[in-house]
Design a protein around this motif. Structure first.
Motif, PDB file in Angstrom:
ATOM      1  N   MET A 391       0.837  -1.201   0.000  1.00  0.00           N
ATOM      2  CA  MET A 391       0.000   0.000   0.000  1.00  0.00           C
ATOM      3  C   MET A 391       0.876   1.256   0.000  1.00  0.00           C
ATOM      4  SD  MET A 391      -2.918  -1.157   2.749  1.00  0.00           S
ATOM      5  CE  MET A 391      -3.935   0.310   2.539  1.00  0.00           C
ATOM      6  N   ALA A 392       1.982   1.209   0.745  1.00  0.00           N
ATOM      7  CA  ALA A 392       2.885   2.356   0.785  1.00  0.00           C
ATOM      8  C   ALA A 392       3.467   2.648  -0.586  1.00  0.00           C
ATOM      9  CB  ALA A 392       3.999   2.100   1.795  1.00  0.00           C
ATOM     10  N   VAL A 393       3.806   1.580  -1.325  1.00  0.00           N
ATOM     11  CA  VAL A 393       4.356   1.789  -2.671  1.00  0.00           C
ATOM     12  C   VAL A 393       3.305   2.414  -3.580  1.00  0.00           C
ATOM     13  CG1 VAL A 393       5.444   0.701  -4.662  1.00  0.00           C
ATOM     14  CG2 VAL A 393       5.952  -0.157  -2.369  1.00  0.00           C
ATOM     15  N   HIS A 394       2.075   1.907  -3.493  1.00  0.00           N
ATOM     16  CA  HIS A 394       1.036   2.471  -4.357  1.00  0.00           C
ATOM     17  C   HIS A 394       0.712   3.911  -3.967  1.00  0.00           C
ATOM     18  CE1 HIS A 394      -2.263   2.510  -7.183  1.00  0.00           C
ATOM     19  NE2 HIS A 394      -3.022   3.059  -6.239  1.00  0.00           N
ATOM     20  N   ALA A 395       0.679   4.182  -2.685  1.00  0.00           N
ATOM     21  CA  ALA A 395       0.424   5.548  -2.240  1.00  0.00           C
ATOM     22  C   ALA A 395       1.523   6.490  -2.732  1.00  0.00           C
ATOM     23  CB  ALA A 395       0.319   5.596  -0.719  1.00  0.00           C
ATOM     24  N   LEU A 396       2.761   6.004  -2.748  1.00  0.00           N
ATOM     25  CA  LEU A 396       3.857   6.810  -3.291  1.00  0.00           C
ATOM     26  C   LEU A 396       3.613   7.099  -4.769  1.00  0.00           C
ATOM     27  CD1 LEU A 396       6.631   8.148  -2.927  1.00  0.00           C
ATOM     28  CD2 LEU A 396       7.667   5.918  -3.456  1.00  0.00           C
ATOM     29  N   ARG A 397       3.105   6.097  -5.478  1.00  0.00           N
ATOM     30  CA  ARG A 397       2.756   6.296  -6.894  1.00  0.00           C
ATOM     31  C   ARG A 397       1.700   7.387  -7.042  1.00  0.00           C
ATOM     32  NH1 ARG A 397      -0.039   1.409 -10.434  1.00  0.00           N
ATOM     33  NH2 ARG A 397      -0.807   2.647 -12.186  1.00  0.00           N
ATOM     34  N   ARG A 440       6.825  13.589   5.364  1.00  0.00           N
ATOM     35  CA  ARG A 440       5.498  13.340   5.936  1.00  0.00           C
ATOM     36  C   ARG A 440       4.878  12.079   5.351  1.00  0.00           C
ATOM     37  NH1 ARG A 440       1.844  18.682   6.195  1.00  0.00           N
ATOM     38  NH2 ARG A 440       0.576  17.183   7.356  1.00  0.00           N
ATOM     39  N   PHE A 441       5.104  11.859   4.067  1.00  0.00           N
ATOM     40  CA  PHE A 441       4.568  10.657   3.434  1.00  0.00           C
ATOM     41  C   PHE A 441       5.172   9.408   4.053  1.00  0.00           C
ATOM     42  CE2 PHE A 441       5.189   7.145   0.536  1.00  0.00           C
ATOM     43  CZ  PHE A 441       3.895   6.882   0.149  1.00  0.00           C
ATOM     44  N   ALA A 450      -0.131   3.775  13.104  1.00  0.00           N
ATOM     45  CA  ALA A 450      -1.538   4.181  13.011  1.00  0.00           C
ATOM     46  C   ALA A 450      -1.948   4.195  11.544  1.00  0.00           C
ATOM     47  CB  ALA A 450      -1.730   5.571  13.623  1.00  0.00           C
ATOM     48  N   LYS A 451      -3.232   4.125  11.294  1.00  0.00           N
ATOM     49  CA  LYS A 451      -3.741   4.143   9.934  1.00  0.00           C
ATOM     50  C   LYS A 451      -3.554   5.538   9.327  1.00  0.00           C
ATOM     51  CE  LYS A 451      -7.861   2.824   7.261  1.00  0.00           C
ATOM     52  NZ  LYS A 451      -9.200   2.210   7.334  1.00  0.00           N
ATOM     53  N   PRO A 452      -2.879   5.631   8.181  1.00  0.00           N
ATOM     54  CA  PRO A 452      -2.691   6.956   7.561  1.00  0.00           C
ATOM     55  C   PRO A 452      -4.025   7.594   7.192  1.00  0.00           C
ATOM     56  CG  PRO A 452      -1.170   5.344   6.621  1.00  0.00           C
ATOM     57  CD  PRO A 452      -2.153   4.579   7.456  1.00  0.00           C
ATOM     58  N   GLU A 453      -4.101   8.889   7.400  1.00  0.00           N
ATOM     59  CA  GLU A 453      -5.322   9.620   7.075  1.00  0.00           C
ATOM     60  C   GLU A 453      -5.305  10.047   5.601  1.00  0.00           C
ATOM     61  OE1 GLU A 453      -7.916  10.209   8.903  1.00  0.00           O
ATOM     62  OE2 GLU A 453      -7.148   9.298  10.755  1.00  0.00           O
ATOM     63  N   PRO A 454      -6.512  10.152   4.989  1.00  0.00           N
ATOM     64  CA  PRO A 454      -6.575  10.638   3.602  1.00  0.00           C
ATOM     65  C   PRO A 454      -6.004  12.042   3.487  1.00  0.00           C
ATOM     66  CG  PRO A 454      -8.651   9.627   4.255  1.00  0.00           C
ATOM     67  CD  PRO A 454      -7.831   9.739   5.503  1.00  0.00           C
ATOM     68  N   GLY A 455      -5.405  12.301   2.342  1.00  0.00           N
ATOM     69  CA  GLY A 455      -4.861  13.633   2.105  1.00  0.00           C
ATOM     70  C   GLY A 455      -3.781  13.589   1.044  1.00  0.00           C
ATOM     71  N   PRO A 456      -3.408  14.725   0.515  1.00  0.00           N
ATOM     72  CA  PRO A 456      -2.401  14.759  -0.547  1.00  0.00           C
ATOM     73  C   PRO A 456      -1.026  14.291  -0.100  1.00  0.00           C
ATOM     74  CG  PRO A 456      -2.929  16.979   0.218  1.00  0.00           C
ATOM     75  CD  PRO A 456      -3.924  16.063   0.830  1.00  0.00           C
ATOM     76  N   GLY A 459      -1.177  10.168  -0.159  1.00  0.00           N
ATOM     77  CA  GLY A 459      -1.534   9.448  -1.375  1.00  0.00           C
ATOM     78  C   GLY A 459      -2.877   8.775  -1.306  1.00  0.00           C
ATOM     79  N   ILE A 460      -3.716   9.177  -0.356  1.00  0.00           N
ATOM     80  CA  ILE A 460      -5.056   8.613  -0.216  1.00  0.00           C
ATOM     81  C   ILE A 460      -6.054   9.700  -0.602  1.00  0.00           C
ATOM     82  CG2 ILE A 460      -6.696   7.492   1.336  1.00  0.00           C
ATOM     83  CD1 ILE A 460      -4.266   6.927   3.186  1.00  0.00           C
ATOM     84  N   PRO A 461      -6.874   9.463  -1.609  1.00  0.00           N
ATOM     85  CA  PRO A 461      -7.810  10.502  -2.074  1.00  0.00           C
ATOM     86  C   PRO A 461      -8.716  11.011  -0.966  1.00  0.00           C
ATOM     87  CG  PRO A 461      -7.738   8.671  -3.618  1.00  0.00           C
ATOM     88  CD  PRO A 461      -6.981   8.228  -2.400  1.00  0.00           C
ATOM     89  N   VAL A 462      -9.091  12.287  -1.071  1.00  0.00           N
ATOM     90  CA  VAL A 462     -10.026  12.911  -0.134  1.00  0.00           C
ATOM     91  C   VAL A 462     -11.345  13.176  -0.875  1.00  0.00           C
ATOM     92  CG1 VAL A 462     -10.447  14.856   1.400  1.00  0.00           C
ATOM     93  CG2 VAL A 462      -8.115  14.013   1.068  1.00  0.00           C
TER      94      VAL A 462
END
Length: 489
Positions: A391-397, A440-441, A450-456, A459-462
Motif C-alpha cells: 500500500m505504501a508503494v502504491h500511495a507513493l505512486r 510526511r509521506f 496508526a492508519k494513515p489519514e486521507p490527504g495529498p 496518497g489517499i484521495p479525499v
C-alpha cells in the motif's frame, strides 16, 4: 592468548594493531549474524549427502579478503568441524552455538587474499546450534532453504546479506537422486553408485539465498527469457498438484519479461523454479531459482506467488537489505509487483486493491500498529510488512506519479545492483529524483503505528475511498492465500 601475542610481537609493523574480527556484522535485529574483519569473495562448497541417514559430509573453501589485520575471526556454522585450515595451515578453533572462532597460525593482513578450509560431517537435522534447525529433512532427501538464515547448517560462512559472494556448489548423492541449486548446472557425472551435481552462481549472492534441494525431481532445462537458461524442477511426489504447479512456474519467463519492463534489466544469470512435495510451508526467493511449497497450488494455478518471488530477484537478491530491519524494501515491492500483475491480467487494478485493503482494516486494527520501515524482529514477516508495505508503494505512486515511481525504482535497482540498501537511502533517492520533500509521506506509511489519514501527503484521495460495500477484486482471494503462506517464513 599467549600464542596470539607472540605472533603479533614477532610480526611486521603492519600487524602491530592486529586483533580479532567481530563475532557479528552489526545487525540491529540479529547481532550475532554475520562477522566482522573480512569480506568473502567466493564459496566452494563440496558435499556428499546420504539421504537415508541424513548424513552430510563436506569441505567448504572460503576465499576472503581481511579488512583488518586479523589474529582470529568467526564463521557462522552450526555443524561440528573436524578440521580448519587457514592459508593451507592447521588453525585452532572453538565453537559456541553457531559461532565458530578460528585462530590461524599467522596474522592475516588486511587487503591480502586468505582461504579458510573447513571439513565436517554431521546430521544437520540433529544439530540445533543453540536454536531451532532450519534444515528440512524429507522422505526422499532434504531442503536447505530458509530465511533469515539456513547456510550455517550446510556450509560455514559470513551469514548476513551485507557480505555477498559467488558460489560453486558440488553435491554427491546416491545414483538416481537429483540435486538442484542456484545458477547454472555446470556438470553432472556418475562414478560407481554416486552422482555428483555441480552448480555455479556468478553474481554475488547472499548466504541465505544459496540453497540446495535433494530428492526425486523431474528437472527440465530450456531457453527462458532474455536467452538465458531456465531450469525448473518438480518433485515426483506432487500428485494432483503437479499440473497447477507447472501451470504457474512454467510462466516464469513470461513473468520475468513483464517485470523487466517495470524494473529494468534482469539482474541475475539464470532463472526457473523448484516445487517440493513436502517440508516447505512457504516460498523463498533463492537467487536465480525460487522454491515453492506445494500449498500455493492447492486451489489451482497461482502466478501471483511466482511474480512475488521473481520480483525479489531485483528487490532482495540483487539489491539486498543492509540490515534486516530494511525488510520493507524486499517484501513491500515484491507484494506490489503482484498488484501490478493483477492489473496486467485484468483481475483488479492496483488502485482497487489499495482501496480494498485500506477499507478492510479499521483504524483500531493491529494491522496498523506494525511499521513496515522498522517492524521489529518479531514482526519481520508480519502481514503488514507485505500488505501495508505494498500500500505504501502504491500511495507513493499516487503522490509522485507512475512515471516518477518507475524512474525512482529503476534508478534504485541500477545504482544498488549487487550491493545493499537501506530504507533511509531509498527515501533519499526518491526525494532526489523527484525534487520533493517526502518526510510526511514516509513517516505516515512506514514509521507511524496508526492508519494513515486521507490527504495529498499520504496518497489517499479525499474523501477516502470506501471499498467496504463493494465486492473485492478477484485477485484478493489469491493474494490473501499467498501472503498467509509467505508470512510463515
Amino acid at each position: 592468548m599467549a600464542a596470539s601475542c607472540a605472533v603479533a610481537v614477532g610480526a611486521p609493523a603492519l600487524a602491530a594493531d592486529a586483533g580479532p574480527g567481530a563475532p557479528g556484522i552489526g545487525d540491529e535485529y540479529f547481532p550475532g549474524y554475520g562477522n566482522g574483519g573480512y569480506d568473502v569473495g567466493h564459496y566452494d562448497v563440496q558435499l556428499r549427502y546420504q539421504p537415508d541417514e541424513d548424513r552430510l559430509t563436506g569441505t567448504t573453501t572460503v576465499v576472503a579478503e581481511p579488512t583488518q589485520d586479523l589474529t582470529s575471526f568467526h564463521l557462522d556454522f552450526a555443524l561440528p568441524p573436524s578440521s580448519v585450515k587457514v592459508n593451507g595451515r592447521d588453525a585452532e578453533f572453538t565453537q559456541d552455538g553457531t559461532e565458530l572462532q578460528v585462530t590461524p597460525q599467522d596474522v592475516l593482513q588486511a587487503g591480502s587474499t586468505a582461504t579458510f578450509v573447513v571439513e565436517y560431517s554431521a546430521v544437520p537435522s540433529e544439530e540445533d546450534g543453540g536454536e531451532t534447525s532450519p534444515w528440512i529433512r524429507t522422505g526422499d532427501g532434504a531442503l536447505a532453504v530458509g530465511q533469515p538464515r539456513i547456510s550455517a547448517w550446510w556450509f560455514p560462512g559470513n551469514d548476513h546479506p551485507r557480505d555477498k559472494a559467488t558460489f560453486d556448489i558440488s553435491v554427491a548423492v546416491p545414483d538416481g537422486t537429483q540435486v538442484v541449486s542456484n545458477g547454472v548446472n555446470t556438470d553432472t557425472s556418475t562414478i560407481g553408485d554416486w552422482t555428483t551435481w555441480k552448480w555455479r552462481t556468478t553474481e554475488p549472492t547472499a548466504t541465505y539465498l544459496a540453497f540446495m534441494a535433494v530428492g526425486d525431481y523431474d528437472i527440465s532445462t530450456r531457453e527462458g527469457a532474455f536467452g538465458q537458461q531456465s531450469i525448473t524442477a518438480y518433485s515426483t511426489g506432487l500428485g494432483e498438484l503437479d499440473g497447477p504447479a507447472r501451470a504457474s512456474v512454467e510462466r516464469t519467463p513470461e513473468i520475468l519479461e513483464f517485470l523487466s519492463g517495470l524494473l529494468g534489466e534482469y539482474p541475475v544469470e539464470s532463472q526457473g523454479g523448484l516445487v517440493a512435495a513436502e517440508g516447505l510451508s512457504f516460498a523463498l526467493e533463492n537467487q536465480t531459482r525460487p522454491t515453492y511449497s506445494p500449498a500455493f497450488f492447492r486451489s489451482g494455478a497461482n502466478t501471483g506467488v511466482v511474480v512475488h518471488e521473481n520480483a525479489h530477484q531485483w528487490f532482495g537478491d540483487s539489491v539486498s537489505l543492509d540490515q534486516w530491519r530494511d525488510i520493507w524494501l524486499n517484501e513491500g515491492f515484491a507484494s506490489y509487483a503482484e498488484w501490478l500483475w493483477s492489473e496486467h491480467e485484468g483481475t483488479g487494478t492496483a488502485q482497487e486493491l489499495f482501496d480494498h485493503y485500506y477499507a478492510e482494516y479499521p483504524p483500531d486494527h493491529s494491522f496498523w500498529t506494525i511499521t513496515p520501515g522498522d517492524p521489529g524482529r518479531e514482526n519481520l514477516f508480519d502481514e503488514a510488512v507485505y500488505d501495508r508495505g505494498a500500500m505504501a508503494v502504491h500511495a507513493l505512486r499516487n503522490v509522485i506519479g507512475a512515471d516518477a515511481l518507475r524512474d525512482v525504482v529503476r534508478a534504485w535497482v541500477h545504482s544498488k545492483r549487487n550491493s545493499n540498501g537501506s530504507v533511509g537511502e531509498f527515501i533519499d533517492l526518491a526525494e532526489q529524483r523527484t525534487g520533493r520533500q517526502l518526510d510526511r509521506f514516509f513517516d505516515a506509511w512506514l514509521y507511524t503505528p496508526a492508519k494513515p489519514e486521507p490527504g495529498p501527503d499520504t496518497g489517499i484521495p479525499v474523501p477516502a475511498r470506501d471499498a467496504a460495500d463493494r465486492p473485492a477484486p478477484p485477485a484478493v482471494a489469491q493474494l490473501d492465500r499467498t501472503h498467509e503462506l509467505l508470512h510463515g517464513h
